[in-house]
Enzyme design. Structure first.
Site, PDB file in Angstrom:
ATOM      1  N   HIS A   1     -19.999  70.910  30.443  1.00  0.00           N
ATOM      2  CA  HIS A   1     -21.170  71.529  31.060  1.00  0.00           C
ATOM      3  C   HIS A   1     -20.738  72.515  32.138  1.00  0.00           C
ATOM      4  O   HIS A   1     -19.636  72.395  32.695  1.00  0.00           O
ATOM      5  CB  HIS A   1     -22.092  70.464  31.675  1.00  0.00           C
ATOM      6  CG  HIS A   1     -21.415  69.599  32.681  1.00  0.00           C
ATOM      7  ND1 HIS A   1     -20.675  68.486  32.311  1.00  0.00           N
ATOM      8  CD2 HIS A   1     -21.330  69.657  34.030  1.00  0.00           C
ATOM      9  CE1 HIS A   1     -20.190  67.899  33.379  1.00  0.00           C
ATOM     10  NE2 HIS A   1     -20.558  68.598  34.453  1.00  0.00           N
TER      11      HIS A   1
ATOM     12  N   CYS B   1     -21.005  56.398  58.643  1.00  0.00           N
ATOM     13  CA  CYS B   1     -21.506  56.195  59.996  1.00  0.00           C
ATOM     14  C   CYS B   1     -20.996  57.335  60.864  1.00  0.00           C
ATOM     15  O   CYS B   1     -20.120  58.090  60.441  1.00  0.00           O
ATOM     16  CB  CYS B   1     -21.076  54.839  60.552  1.00  0.00           C
ATOM     17  SG  CYS B   1     -19.291  54.691  60.837  1.00  0.00           S
TER      18      CYS B   1
END
Length: 655
Positions: free
Chosen positions: A65, A175
């Site tokens: 693709h 985080c």
């Protein structure tokens, strides 16, 4: 996928022997159908994408693709090979080949086709029907979803087979600092998935970078979990999937609930669409995108802080080392580019100081740039950095960087909402958006909001410099409570960001704040380590093992070392460590301890002003927290009063 594939785009007797030949045969059908304008140019784009990573999937499937300027509309071609073609899958060659072509800039179309097809390919009934079908028109109809993939008997078999297939999840954890919470959440999710028979692959977007999930793994996933406190990078990869979007602490404390929610979203057929250059949309895009403004604002700010911290750490430690070697007067030394003596300690001290100063010069621009990046992705980087640089120019400092980043992100998000002609999509993120947003942010910072922010920054700096006596102690108490309330969570990071921001323009007051913040942040894990040592019978075996690790974590200023204890017994642990942190913060401010390094724990004690009193403050707070948690846990008994607390079953928490 009703307009993507027709009978003329299906080859049920694909004779190619290599993946490049297969792509050519299928691409020739696209050219004949008027979907591709330049065969060789398009195949070059396919080959370039294939060179990045193989596109083979387990189960005999190949999905080459690409996005290409030679494609006129989103298109899918299908070929079936009798002998099989190697597309790099681990289980061998592919007999089902799908060539996906999307126009350049049509990221959403490309990802939607890819993800939708990948989900259908996980259905054994669908792939079995494609292998058995002898009519190109019927095969195209199957792929478009217009016919049942199998008769009733085959469907029943497919249902039985799919029932044996494990539920598959991909997850991302991150985080603000990318050190502890990121990896703790990953371990917690993996442990919960193993317990429930779920296959999970976790991408940790930590401080050391991240290893991208294999596209085939993402394509095969049934659902996605994001446990993050900063923006997920490259989130367009997850378009077409049901997404559970939550904070990183939920990944640590509630992994089983997140997995259950992912299952429910998949069962309801919810999907999300994401673009790396814009907002997310769709039924499943409910988490952070529709979260309360305060939650989103914190995420944006923490994104900036997470990228700023390495600059602060490197620059602060270098400057602190330079002072340890050459004294504080080394800051006024001439440039080492003009004079450097290899054998003189002061020359080396000056070198370290000037390198650290150069790193510190990036603090505000990086903060502003990545706040904007967290809001609107890569197109917002340039106006964010420009706004941060202007904040330095007008002496608006840390506050100016915060405002500049928010302004840049907001301006870019506004521009992205403007609908433009498809021919302009390619230049929007690299030229139009950065140009217009930089002009707008520059005007606002120089002419409109810059001076008021600079005045506010000066008032804050003067206030910190003037802190003494009870005012300083009260500030130390507040910072200590914030650092220990959630141990790496939002309040902890706000206090830390406040202290780190002061290092951008260091003064005696800001250095005291940095010292108090680090000292208080060391208390929770040290207190838990000491408590498990002196009263081990009050803790489970797992907690005692975590206690041994907490000595090192606490000494290194990693507050997250106390999270397993707080998660298991929050009503006793959290108040205890908050009290200890408040004592430490107050004493550190009262003693006048200073710190130029933003991190390091006991390993940077030689660089701390008033080091012995500083260690005394940490020891006092640790003792208070330890005593409280031991007393509170000792008061708890089972209903019969016979079993000690350590014998009570605990929910395991990943450390």
């Amino acid at each position: 996928m009703s307009e993507l594939i027709t009978a003329e785009l299906v080859d049920l007797e694909l004779s190619a022997e290599t993946k490049s030949a297969a792509a050519r045969y299928l691409a020739e059908r696209m050219v004949t159908a008027g979907r591709v304008t330049d065969l060789d140019g398009f195949l070059a784009d396919v080959a370039a994408r294939e060179a990045q990573m193989p596109t083979g999937l387990d189960g005999g499937i190949g999905i080459p693709h690409c996005r290409s300027e030679h494609v006129t509309e989103p298109t899918l071609a299908f070929g079936r090979s009798a002998r099989g073609i190697d597309f790099g899958a681990a289980d061998g060659p592919a007999d089902l080949v799908f060539l996906i072509a999307a126009p350049a800039g049509a990221d959403d179309d490309h990802l939607t086709i890819l993800s939708s097809l990948a989900r259908r390919l996980m259905d054994p009934g669908f792939t079995g029907a494609l292998r058995a079908e002898g009519d190109p028109s019927a095969a195209a109809a199957l792929i478009r979803g217009e016919e049942a993939p199998a008769p009733a008997e085959a469907a029943a078999e497919a249902q039985d087979a799919s029932a044996d297939e494990p539920f598959r999840i991909v997850a991302v954890t991150s985080c603000p600092t990318g050190i502890a919470h990121t990896y703790m959440a990953a371990e917690s999710l993996e442990a919960a998935a193993r317990a429930e028979g779920v296959v999970i692959s976790v991408e940790t977007q930590g401080s050391a970078g991240f290893q991208r999930l294999d596209p085939s793994v993402v394509a095969a996933a049934d659902a996605v979990i994001w446990a993050h406190d900063v923006e997920v990078r490259e989130k367009a990869r997850f378009s077409g999937k049901p997404v559970v979007d939550t904070g990183v602490k939920a990944g640590i404390n509630r992994p089983a609930e997140l997995i259950a929610e992912a299952r429910r979203k998949a069962e309801r057929g919810e999907t999300s669409r994401f673009s790396d250059a814009g907002a997310d949309t769709g039924a499943g895009a409910s988490g952070r995108s529709s979260a309360h403004f305060g939650v989103r604002l914190r995420t944006y700010l923490m994104s900036g802080v997470s990228y700023m911290v390495p600059f602060v750490a490197a620059g602060g430690l270098l400057i602190a080392l330079s002072f340890a070697i050459g004294g504080y007067e080394i800051a006024s030394a001439p440039s080492v580019a003009e004079h450097f003596a290899w054998g003189e300690a002061n020359s080396w001290a000056a070198l370290l100081n000037q390198i650290g100063g150069a790193a510190f010069g990036f603090l505000v621009p990086v903060l502003a740039g990545y706040i904007a990046y967290g809001m609107a992705d890569r197109p917002a980087l340039v106006p964010g950095f420009v706004g941060g640089a202007i904040a330095l120019t007008i002496n608006a400092g840390f506050l100016g960087g915060l405002v500049a980043g928010l302004l840049a992100g907001a301006v870019v998000m506004a521009i992205q909402r403007v609908k433009v002609h498809p021919t302009l999509r390619g230049i929007m993120p690299v030229l139009v958006i950065p140009l217009l947003a930089s002009i707008t942010v520059g005007f606002l910072m120089f002419v409109v909001v810059g001076k008021p922010i600079a005045s506010l920054q000066k008032a804050l700096t003067d206030g910190l410099n003037g802190l003494s006596g009870s005012n300083a102690v009260i500030l130390g108490v507040v910072l200590g409570l914030m650092m220990c309330f959630d141990m790496g969570g939002p309040l902890n990071k706000v206090a830390y960001a406040f202290a780190v921001g002061g290092l951008a323009d260091p003064t005696d007051g800001s250095l005291k704040v940095m010292a108090a913040v680090m000292a208080a942040g060391m208390v929770p894990p040290l207190a838990m380590a000491l408590a498990t040592t002196v009263r081990g019978r009050l803790f489970t075996r797992t907690e005692r093992e975590n206690g041994r690790a907490a000595w090192v974590l606490g000494a290194s200023f990693i507050s997250e070392g106390a999270i397993p204890f707080a998660a298991a017994d929050p009503l006793r642990v959290i108040p205890s460590v908050m009290a200890g942190g408040a004592v430490t913060g107050a004493l550190s401010m009262a003693f006048g301890a200073t710190l130029r390094a933003p991190h390091g724990g006991v390993f940077v004690v030689p660089l701390i002003g008033q080091p012995f009193l500083y260690l005394l403050a940490i020891a006092a707070g640790t003792a208070v927290a330890t005593a409280l948690v031991v007393v509170l846990k000792g008061l708890r008994r089972s209903p019969e009063g016979a079993a000690p607390v350590a014998d009570e079953p605990k929910v395991p928490v990943a450390a």
